[in-house]
Design an enzyme around this catalytic site. Structure first.
Site, short mmCIF file in Angstrom:
data_model
loop_
_atom_site.label_atom_id
_atom_site.label_comp_id
_atom_site.label_asym_id
_atom_site.label_seq_id
_atom_site.Cartn_x
_atom_site.Cartn_y
_atom_site.Cartn_z
CB CYS A 1 -44.99 23.78 26.77
SG CYS A 1 -44.62 25.34 25.91
CD GLN A 2 -39.75 24.20 24.36
OE1 GLN A 2 -40.12 23.56 25.34
NE2 GLN A 2 -38.96 25.24 24.46
#
Length: 313
Positions: A89-90
């Site tokens: 999810c960065q």
């Protein structure tokens, strides 16, 4: 044969240290409460991080395969009842660069789409950060939904607060769930309590325990900085969201003159005390912060099982 009488096969992607896998398997205790074993069996799991794979093998099983998911496609079982995974999810997170699914990491959701297209599970469950629902990520969310729906699945999503499900942490995460056309629609798990578990209830018994590396009761000595992660816990409220990349700037204890330990962080994530992280402080910090809380995953698993059972009646 009823669901309870047979094994439900599960393929796990982006498994990390195994938080979601532990929740789907069940059979653990947290803060004095038993989370019963489920009929789910993780038949194949994958992660790129060596330390996370070590922890997974130590606590979950030897079946995890380390490596790039795209290079592992031909090793994945061709059949499974369920596919689960929290794709990176960065690039979607509010702390990320705002690249959405065009980012190298968050774009890995496409690997999950590919696995679902090959395996054709009855249900898939994908977890991601709350940021996916923010306006600047609207196109990313719609593309993800479109890609999964193109495979012929009924796809829904919902935001969950882990604290509503017995996790002592105000962690908000999105779960995207897809059901095959021959399976009933997924019904989300109902929150279990309006009374959230407080920080003191979760970690109060650890206040008198000194450093203990074997128990992961170790903490960062980093000085207070301007970076995120420096908040002080409130004893009468759940813990704040445990982050994966706080670079030592993890939140401070509500009563003691130190940051919280990795065991305390694991408690906030609802890991049982017999779950031991096979890594040093920084890598453990990353594993704990990246994980899906096992208790929340257990509730999701039971909702999945209810959907499968109702589809067979």
């Amino acid at each position: 044969m009823l669901i309870e009488e047979r094994t439900i096969s599960v393929v796990s992607l982006f498994s990390g240290c195994g938080g979601m896998d532990l929740g789907f398997s069940g059979g653990f205790e947290f803060l004095g409460k038993d989370y019963s074993q489920t009929p789910c069996e993780i038949i194949w799991a994958n992660d790129l991080n060596s330390a996370a794979c070590r922890t997974y093998k130590k606590n979950i099983g030897e079946h995890i395969v380390e490596g790039d998911i795209w290079k592992m496609m031909d090793e994945i079982p061709l059949e499974a009842d369920v596919v689960i995974g929290g794709f990176p999810c960065q690039d979607i997170s509010i702390n990320g660069k705002g690249l959405g699914i065009e980012g190298k990491r968050s774009g890995l959701y496409r690997a999950m789409v590919e696995v679902v297209s090959r395996v054709r599970p009855k249900i898939f469950v994908a977890e991601n950060v709350k940021g996916l629902l923010m306006k600047h990520n609207e196109k990313s969310l719609q593309q993800i939904l479109t890609d999964f729906r193109a495979l012929g699945y009924d796809v829904t999503y919902q935001l969950y607060n882990a604290a509503d499900y017995g996790v002592p942490q105000t962690r908000e995460r999105v779960f995207i769930v897809g059901t095959r056309s021959d399976i009933n629609k997924f019904i989300p798990p109902i929150p279990v309590s309006d009374e959230h578990i407080t920080s003191q209830e979760a970690i109060g018994d650890l206040e008198a325990i000194g450093l203990d590396e074997s128990f992961n009761h170790i903490w960062s000595f980093a000085n207070k900085s301007s970076d995120q992660g420096n908040r002080k816990l409130k004893a009468d409220r759940p813990g704040y969201t445990i982050r994966a990349e706080c670079h030592g700037n993890i939140q401070f204890h509500y009563a003691l003159p130190r940051r919280i330990s990795m065991r305390e962080a694991a408690r906030f994530q609802s890991f049982p005390d017999n779950f031991i992280f096979d890594s040093k402080l920084r890598e453990t910090e990353r594993q704990v912060g990246n994980a899906v809380p096992p208790v929340l995953a257990w509730h999701m698993a039971n909702a999945v099982l209810d959907t499968l059972l109702s589809s067979e009646q």
